[in-house]
Motif scaffolding. Structure first.
Motif, short mmCIF file in Angstrom:
data_model
loop_
_atom_site.label_atom_id
_atom_site.label_comp_id
_atom_site.label_asym_id
_atom_site.label_seq_id
_atom_site.Cartn_x
_atom_site.Cartn_y
_atom_site.Cartn_z
N LYS A 90 0.53 33.04 35.83
CA LYS A 90 -0.56 32.88 34.65
C LYS A 90 0.19 32.92 33.30
CE LYS A 90 -4.71 34.04 37.09
NZ LYS A 90 -5.87 35.05 37.24
N MET A 91 -0.15 32.38 32.38
CA MET A 91 0.39 32.58 31.18
C MET A 91 0.14 34.08 30.51
SD MET A 91 -0.32 30.76 27.45
CE MET A 91 -1.74 31.65 26.99
N ALA A 92 1.34 34.50 30.29
CA ALA A 92 1.29 35.85 29.48
C ALA A 92 1.03 35.43 28.16
CB ALA A 92 2.51 36.61 29.67
N GLU A 93 -0.38 35.67 27.62
CA GLU A 93 -0.96 35.38 26.36
C GLU A 93 -0.30 36.21 25.16
OE1 GLU A 93 -5.02 35.14 24.04
OE2 GLU A 93 -4.93 34.57 26.11
N SER A 94 0.29 35.67 24.15
CA SER A 94 1.03 36.28 23.04
C SER A 94 2.13 37.17 23.35
CB SER A 94 0.13 36.94 22.27
OG SER A 94 -0.84 35.95 21.51
N ARG A 95 2.63 36.94 24.72
CA ARG A 95 3.84 37.78 25.11
C ARG A 95 5.05 37.00 25.67
NH1 ARG A 95 2.44 43.39 27.32
NH2 ARG A 95 0.28 43.95 26.39
N SER A 96 6.19 37.68 25.68
CA SER A 96 7.37 36.92 26.48
C SER A 96 7.03 37.45 27.95
CB SER A 96 8.57 37.35 25.79
OG SER A 96 8.67 38.75 25.58
N LEU A 97 7.53 36.72 28.78
CA LEU A 97 7.71 36.89 30.41
C LEU A 97 8.81 36.56 30.70
CD1 LEU A 97 6.09 38.28 32.56
CD2 LEU A 97 5.05 35.99 33.03
N ILE A 98 9.61 37.73 31.16
CA ILE A 98 11.19 37.15 31.38
C ILE A 98 11.65 37.72 32.61
CG2 ILE A 98 13.66 37.28 30.50
CD1 ILE A 98 12.38 37.91 27.74
N PRO A 99 12.22 36.86 33.64
CA PRO A 99 12.79 37.40 34.93
C PRO A 99 13.86 38.34 34.68
CG PRO A 99 12.83 35.04 35.06
CD PRO A 99 12.53 35.48 33.45
N ILE A 100 13.65 39.33 35.43
CA ILE A 100 14.94 40.43 35.40
C ILE A 100 15.82 40.22 36.61
CG2 ILE A 100 15.49 42.83 35.38
CD1 ILE A 100 12.79 43.17 33.98
N ARG A 101 15.08 40.45 37.94
CA ARG A 101 15.99 40.43 39.00
C ARG A 101 14.89 40.37 40.28
NH1 ARG A 101 15.31 45.12 42.18
NH2 ARG A 101 14.87 47.31 41.02
N THR A 102 15.17 40.05 41.59
CA THR A 102 14.50 40.18 42.68
C THR A 102 14.69 41.35 43.39
OG1 THR A 102 16.02 38.74 44.11
CG2 THR A 102 14.23 37.66 42.67
N ASP A 103 13.60 41.94 44.11
CA ASP A 103 13.76 42.83 45.05
C ASP A 103 14.19 42.61 46.46
OD1 ASP A 103 13.43 45.85 44.28
OD2 ASP A 103 11.36 45.39 43.80
N GLU A 104 14.23 43.67 47.37
CA GLU A 104 14.66 43.46 48.59
C GLU A 104 13.76 42.57 49.37
OE1 GLU A 104 14.37 46.37 47.10
OE2 GLU A 104 16.47 47.00 46.79
N ASP A 105 12.46 42.58 49.15
CA ASP A 105 11.36 41.87 49.87
C ASP A 105 11.21 40.58 49.14
OD1 ASP A 105 10.12 42.61 47.59
OD2 ASP A 105 8.36 43.41 48.45
N GLY A 106 12.02 40.28 48.32
CA GLY A 106 12.01 38.88 47.82
C GLY A 106 10.93 38.76 46.56
N ALA A 107 10.29 39.67 45.98
CA ALA A 107 9.45 39.88 44.85
C ALA A 107 10.13 39.90 43.63
CB ALA A 107 8.63 41.01 45.09
N LEU A 108 9.48 39.25 42.67
CA LEU A 108 10.22 39.39 41.25
C LEU A 108 9.99 40.45 40.44
CD1 LEU A 108 12.12 37.69 39.05
CD2 LEU A 108 9.69 36.56 38.61
N ILE A 109 10.87 40.91 39.90
CA ILE A 109 10.82 42.17 38.74
C ILE A 109 10.79 41.53 37.69
CG2 ILE A 109 11.51 44.28 37.82
CD1 ILE A 109 10.40 44.41 40.69
N ALA A 110 9.76 41.35 36.55
CA ALA A 110 9.96 40.95 35.41
C ALA A 110 9.65 41.76 34.05
CB ALA A 110 9.20 39.63 35.17
#
Length: 478
Positions: A378-398
């Motif tokens: 979903k849109m992060a309203e009035s915020r930036s949302l930036i990928p950092i890395r993925t975890d061991e289970d494939g989840a994204l840390i942002a």
């Protein structure tokens, strides 16, 4: 060699208009400067971000839930006093030490960033620092041959980040024996340190033995290399009939001999190429039409298993509005993206605008084999949302950017549903410093061990407004 730069700016960064007003995205569509610190003829650009941990529910406004504890500011590294902008590239975290590039030196700190443990004097300004680190804690840096204004980026060094030692430093020479070759960037991979630039490329083994040298007056040169793990990939530029342009080729090479094991010629329209990943081989290219400084028009996935590389997919970054942050001329250094190798998924952010509530950002997942979108947040309203890395289970840390009313944070994005879960938020008293690093800084971030490390790649004189008082580095954690 002088070090010109363009002053950062942020068109959307404005003071609050009324009580409770929200902070515009701390890194919106053009929040990051298109051109940053020039080092050795190449531009060093890295991820600008900040984060933390929080307990308050945001009501689902940003697609997240409140699961993390409030983070603390564990340690800060003060901004060095400099007369003009100075390169301080280099941010690493080992199992025992947080390491930061500084003015003419590299400094190791405790993992919380609160205490300095050791210092490596370089005698000259850092020009480039590889983000890659071997299992033994070795990395590569490029620095100037002195502290003077005319000092050049000729010194290549192997650094032991665990012991706090400069293992060796070498000066490149070409195939004719001419010493003092200037390089633009350096990397490490496959047991090899490789440096490239407009003068060609050279490489050394980890014990300091030269493996190859720049050719003298060659029609083709290695503009730069990408490393990591067991591979070295070269971007090779050859003079074309039109002397103002080069024809670029992506070459996977033997790290010990530079023998080409696979090659792929890029379209003649491509002006610059940046290697996002060596395995799988993912390359961001710029045909000259990149929108206001992203450094990328298309992202290519290449199969380099055979002598002749094959194109697997193309992602039209320009048409889709995705926002990777790739250095204008350098081969490595792309940021604000994350790659999950197991699922061949690349995560990129894009800005969206709505009629009510103002702009914001979302993250999309893209399958590298097909180039198709796998989902989006979903849109992060009035915020930036930036990928950092993925975890061991494939989840994204942002990273979820800050607003006027609250600090930024770290979120976890489910790779299947793309729902966001809050992991941690910054303490409120760091909002201004966070905003200053985001807007005015040129920062790299690492999230590991439930700590967020942010390091600025350049030291500069204090600025008025939000740029004042920003640290060189900061560590957030529970």
């Amino acid at each position: 060699m002088s070090q010109p730069s363009l002053p950062p700016h942020h068109p959307s960064h404005q003071p609050p208009q009324s009580q409770g007003a929200q902070r515009p995205p701390s890194r919106g569509r053009r929040a990051k400067p298109a051109l940053k610190l020039i080092v050795g003829g190449a531009l060093a650009v890295a991820l600008v971000t900040g984060c933390g941990s929080g307990d308050d529910d945001d009501g689902g406004k940003n697609g997240g839930s409140s699961q993390g504890a409030q983070a603390k500011t564990l340690g800060k590294v003060a901004m060095p006093k400099v007369g003009k902008e100075t390169n301080t590239m280099g941010t690493w975290v080992t199992d025992t030490t947080f390491v930061k590039g500084d003015v003419n030196k590299i400094v190791g700190y405790s993992l919380d960033g609160a205490k300095s443990r050791w210092e490596i004097p370089l005698g000259g300004q850092l020009c480039w620092a590889s983000p890659h680190m071997t299992k033994e804690g070795l990395t590569a840096v490029l620095f100037r041959d002195g502290a003077g204004e005319d000092a050049l980026c000729t010194r290549v060094g192997l650094v032991d980040l665990k012991k706090g030692k400069l293992v060796w430093q070498k000066e490149g020479s070409d195939s004719e024996g001419n010493a003092g070759v200037q390089f633009d960037e350096v990397t490490i991979g496959g047991g090899t340190v490789a440096a490239g630039g407009t003068g060609g490329g050279g490489a050394w083994s980890l014990d300091g033995k030269p493996l190859w040298k720049p050719a003298y007056l060659a029609d083709c040169d290695d503009n730069g290399y990408a490393g990591g793990d067991d591979k070295i990939v070269a971007i090779r530029g050859c003079d074309s009939e039109d002397s103002s342009t080069e024809r670029l080729e992506v070459q996977t090479v033997d790290p010990k001999t530079r023998e080409v094991t696979s090659s792929y010629k890029l379209d003649e329209k491509v002006e610059y190429a940046h290697v996002i990943s060596t395995a799988p081989l993912v390359v961001a290219v710029d045909t000259g039409d990149s929108d206001a400084g992203t450094g990328t028009t298309d992202i290519l996935t290449i199969d380099d298993s055979g002598k002749q590389g094959k194109l697997l997919s193309t992602i039209d970054v320009l048409a889709k509005g995705y926002q990777p942050n790739c250095p204008a001329t350098s081969v490595e250094g792309c940021a604000e993206l994350a790659l999950d190798k197991a699922s061949s998924t690349l995560y990129l952010s894009s800005e969206v605008d709505v009629d009510h509530g103002g702009p914001g950002e979302r993250i999309s997942g893209l399958n590298l084999k097909t180039g198709k979108e796998t989902g989006k947040t979903k849109m992060a309203e009035s915020r930036s949302l930036i990928p950092i890395r993925t975890d061991e289970d494939g989840a994204l840390i942002a990273y979820l950017g800050s607003m006027y009313s609250e600090a930024g944070g770290v979120v976890r994005v489910d790779p299947k549903t793309f729902e966001m879960e809050t992991l941690q938020t910054h303490p409120d008293d760091m909002k201004d410093a966070e905003s200053g690093m985001d807007v005015y800084g040129d920062c790299t971030m690492i999230y590991t061990g439930k700590k967020l490390y942010i390091g600025d790649n350049r030291a500069s004189r204090p600025a008025s407004g939000d740029g004042a008082g920003r640290p060189l580095a900061v560590v957030f954690g529970a």
